[in-house]
Design an enzyme around this catalytic site. Structure first.
Site, PDB file in Angstrom:
ATOM      1  N   CYS A  92      32.341  42.528  36.611  1.00  0.00           N
ATOM      2  CA  CYS A  92      31.967  43.218  35.365  1.00  0.00           C
ATOM      3  C   CYS A  92      33.169  43.539  34.472  1.00  0.00           C
ATOM      4  O   CYS A  92      33.003  44.100  33.392  1.00  0.00           O
ATOM      5  CB  CYS A  92      31.197  44.498  35.678  1.00  0.00           C
ATOM      6  SG  CYS A  92      32.220  45.790  36.437  1.00  0.00           S
ATOM      7  N   ASP A 108      42.630  41.249  47.570  1.00  0.00           N
ATOM      8  CA  ASP A 108      43.474  40.111  47.179  1.00  0.00           C
ATOM      9  C   ASP A 108      42.639  38.979  46.572  1.00  0.00           C
ATOM     10  O   ASP A 108      43.077  38.318  45.629  1.00  0.00           O
ATOM     11  CB  ASP A 108      44.263  39.583  48.381  1.00  0.00           C
ATOM     12  CG  ASP A 108      45.295  40.578  48.877  1.00  0.00           C
ATOM     13  OD1 ASP A 108      45.694  41.445  48.086  1.00  0.00           O
ATOM     14  OD2 ASP A 108      45.701  40.491  50.054  1.00  0.00           O
ATOM     15  N   CYS A 144      29.894  48.608  38.914  1.00  0.00           N
ATOM     16  CA  CYS A 144      28.765  47.764  39.339  1.00  0.00           C
ATOM     17  C   CYS A 144      28.569  47.724  40.861  1.00  0.00           C
ATOM     18  O   CYS A 144      27.602  47.136  41.355  1.00  0.00           O
ATOM     19  CB  CYS A 144      28.942  46.338  38.815  1.00  0.00           C
ATOM     20  SG  CYS A 144      30.342  45.449  39.545  1.00  0.00           S
ATOM     21  N   CYS A 204      34.008  48.166  43.146  1.00  0.00           N
ATOM     22  CA  CYS A 204      33.923  48.540  41.729  1.00  0.00           C
ATOM     23  C   CYS A 204      33.098  49.821  41.560  1.00  0.00           C
ATOM     24  O   CYS A 204      31.984  49.926  42.087  1.00  0.00           O
ATOM     25  CB  CYS A 204      33.296  47.407  40.922  1.00  0.00           C
ATOM     26  SG  CYS A 204      33.172  47.770  39.153  1.00  0.00           S
ATOM     27  N   GLU A 206      50.715  34.956  38.756  1.00  0.00           N
ATOM     28  CA  GLU A 206      51.140  36.132  37.998  1.00  0.00           C
ATOM     29  C   GLU A 206      52.623  35.993  37.670  1.00  0.00           C
ATOM     30  O   GLU A 206      53.410  35.564  38.512  1.00  0.00           O
ATOM     31  CB  GLU A 206      50.914  37.401  38.813  1.00  0.00           C
ATOM     32  CG  GLU A 206      49.459  37.717  39.080  1.00  0.00           C
ATOM     33  CD  GLU A 206      49.299  38.839  40.085  1.00  0.00           C
ATOM     34  OE1 GLU A 206      48.749  39.891  39.717  1.00  0.00           O
ATOM     35  OE2 GLU A 206      49.730  38.671  41.233  1.00  0.00           O
ATOM     36  N   ASP A 229      47.139  35.079  44.305  1.00  0.00           N
ATOM     37  CA  ASP A 229      47.671  36.443  44.380  1.00  0.00           C
ATOM     38  C   ASP A 229      48.652  36.494  45.541  1.00  0.00           C
ATOM     39  O   ASP A 229      48.280  36.288  46.688  1.00  0.00           O
ATOM     40  CB  ASP A 229      46.537  37.455  44.599  1.00  0.00           C
ATOM     41  CG  ASP A 229      47.053  38.878  44.701  1.00  0.00           C
ATOM     42  OD1 ASP A 229      47.620  39.374  43.717  1.00  0.00           O
ATOM     43  OD2 ASP A 229      46.903  39.487  45.781  1.00  0.00           O
ATOM     44  N   CYS A 239      37.648  44.565  37.991  1.00  0.00           N
ATOM     45  CA  CYS A 239      36.542  43.958  38.733  1.00  0.00           C
ATOM     46  C   CYS A 239      36.297  42.551  38.199  1.00  0.00           C
ATOM     47  O   CYS A 239      36.136  42.354  36.995  1.00  0.00           O
ATOM     48  CB  CYS A 239      35.274  44.806  38.577  1.00  0.00           C
ATOM     49  SG  CYS A 239      33.814  44.069  39.361  1.00  0.00           S
TER      50      CYS A 239
END
Length: 393
Positions: free
Chosen positions: A338, A364, A357, A354, A268, A184, A335
Site C-alpha cells: 500500500c 528484507d 493494510c 504494515c 540501493e 537489499d 509497505c
C-alpha cells in the site's frame, strides 16, 4: 566495442628478480613521496602548480644525482608521475587528497611497454619477458585474451603477483533477456532478492577474528622491528590476505551467477564509507555505544558491499545487462503493498507488518521489492536522479 580486462597471476620470481622488484617498488614510493611533498610545498608557498611533464624533466635530473633510480625500468617512474597527476585530478573532482606512501603497504609498480609473452613451460607455468627483469615465470591459471596494454606487479604478503591489463574487441549484446531483481544488502543475510532468494553471508573476517586478535596481542609484546616482531607481522599479513582472497572469491562467484541470470539489477545507493564511520567522537563530545557500533562497522566492511557492486557492474555490462541505483530512503519502512511509510511498520529486524493494510512479510524481502519498484518507476519516468552504472560511495 573495446573492453578492458585484467588477468592476475602469481609470479615465480628468482632471487635477483625479487631484489629488483623490491628496489623498483621502493623507487616508485620514493618518487611519489618526493613529488607529493614538492607539489604541496609549491602550492602552500606560492599557489603554484607543477604539471606531470615538468615532473618528468625534474626526474631526468634527479636520476643523475641518485644513480640508484636508474636501476628500475625507466618507464615505471614516469608512470608514478602519471598516477600522481590523476590522483590530483580526482582530488579536484571531490575525492580525498593524495596520501604519502609507506614501506610494505601496497607495494606495486606498472610497466607500460616492452612486454612479451613467451612460450609456456607447461600447462600451468607461463613466461613473460619484462624490461630489466628478463624472462619471468608465473602460474598461468587461465588464458589471457586481447592485446596487453601494460602490466602491474604488486606484492601481497610474501607473494608477488602480475596483472595483465588487456584490450579486447568484443560485441556486447544491446539487450539481454533475464530476471529483474531488486537487492537489499544486509549483515545476517548478505543479500535478499525481490524474488525471495537469499544469498548467505560469508563473514570470513569474523571466522578469523580470534586468530587475528591473538597475533595482535603477541605483536604488542615484541620489540618493534626485531626478528620476532617481523615473524608475527608476516603471520598477520598472511591471515589478512587469506581473508581478502576468500571474500573476493565468494563475491566473484555470486556476481557471476547473478550477471548470467539477470537483465536488470537494482541496488540501493548506499554510502558505505559514511555507514562504517567510527562512533568514538571527540574528548569533548564522546560517542555513544562505541563498542556496538565498532562491531557493526566491522560486519558491514566484512561483507564487501562496495566490491560486490563493482564486480556486478562490469559483469552485467559485458553480458548486456544493467545495474541501476536508487535512493535508499524509507525502503525498509515503506509497505510494498500500500506504500504506507511508518517507523511502526518495522516490528523487528526480521519482521515487517504494515500498520495501514496489515500486510506481513520478511523485512528484507519487503525492502528488496521496494528497491525494484523504485528502479522500474525511475526507468519508466526517466528520472534524472536515477544512478546508472557506478554509484558514488
Amino acid at each position: 566495442m573495446k573492453i578492458y580486462l585484467s588477468y592476475k597471476f602469481e609470479l615465480l620470481f628468482n632471487n635477483p628478480q625479487i631484489i629488483l622488484a623490491c628496489q623498483t617498488a621502493g623507487s616508485c614510493r620514493f618518487i611519489w613521496n618526493e613529488w607529493l611533498a614538492l607539489k604541496k610545498e609549491k602550492w602552500e608557498n606560492n599557489k603554484e602548480k607543477i604539471s606531470r611533464y615538468e615532473l618528468d624533466k625534474i626526474l631526468t635530473e634527479l636520476k643523475k644525482e641518485k644513480n640508484w633510480l636508474c636501476m628500475p625500468p625507466s618507464q615505471t617512474l614516469q608512470q608514478v608521475n602519471k598516477d600522481l597527476d590523476q590522483a590530483f585530478k580526482n582530488f579536484y573532482n571531490g575525492f580525498g587528497y593524495p596520501n604519502f606512501k609507506k614501506k610494505g603497504i601496497n607495494d606495486s609498480f606498472r610497466i607500460p611497454q616492452g612486454i612479451k609473452l613467451e612460450k609456456k613451460i607447461s600447462k600451468k607455468i607461463g613466461q613473460v619477458r619484462l624490461p630489466k627483469f628478463g624472462i619471468v615465470k608465473f602460474i598461468a591459471t587461465r588464458q589471457t585474451e586481447g592485446k596487453i596494454k601494460n602490466v602491474t606487479i604488486s606484492k601481497e604478503g610474501d607473494k608477488w603477483n602480475i596483472s595483465f591489463d588487456c584490450e579486447i574487441e568484443k560485441e556486447i549484446p544491446q539487450k539481454k533477456e533475464g530476471f529483474q531483481s531488486g537487492i537489499d544488502r544486509g549483515i545476517v543475510t548478505f543479500a535478499k532478492l525481490s524474488n525471495n532468494t537469499d544469498i548467505p553471508a560469508i563473514s570470513v573476517l569474523k571466522k578469523n577474528l580470534t586468530k587475528i586478535k591473538k597475533l595482535q596481542r603477541k605483536l604488542k609484546k615484541k620489540t618493534k622491528f626485531s626478528s620476532n616482531w617481523k615473524k608475527v607481522i608476516k603471520k598477520l599479513k598472511k591471515v589478512h590476505q587469506h581473508v581478502k582472497n576468500k571474500r573476493k572469491d565468494y563475491l566473484h562467484k555470486v556476481t557471476t551467477q547473478l550477471s548470467k541470470s539477470h537483465s536488470l539489477i537494482v541496488l540501493e545507493n548506499l554510502k558505505v564509507a559514511n555507514m562504517s564511520k567510527s562512533a568514538k567522537g571527540t574528548i569533548k563530545n564522546p560517542g555513544k555505544n562505541v563498542k556496538a557500533k565498532a562491531c557493526l562497522n566491522r560486519s558491514i566492511l566484512d561483507q564487501g558491499w562496495h566490491i560486490f557492486q563493482t564486480f556486478l557492474e562490469y559483469k552485467m555490462k559485458y553480458s548486456g545487462g544493467k545495474v541501476i541505483y536508487v535512493d535508499p530512503k524509507n525502503t525498509s519502512l515503506k509497505c510494498s503493498m500500500c506504500m504506507e511509510v511508518s517507523k511502526e511498520n518495522r516490528k523487528s529486524q526480521a519482521n515487517f507488518e504494515c500498520v495501514n493494510c496489515g500486510f506481513k512479510t520478511n523485512a528484507d524481502l519487503n525492502a528488496s521489492i521496494n528497491v525494484l519498484t523504485a528502479g522500474l518507476a525511475g526507468i519508466a519516468c526517466g528520472e534524472k536522479t536515477l544512478e546508472i552504472g557506478r554509484a558514488h560511495v
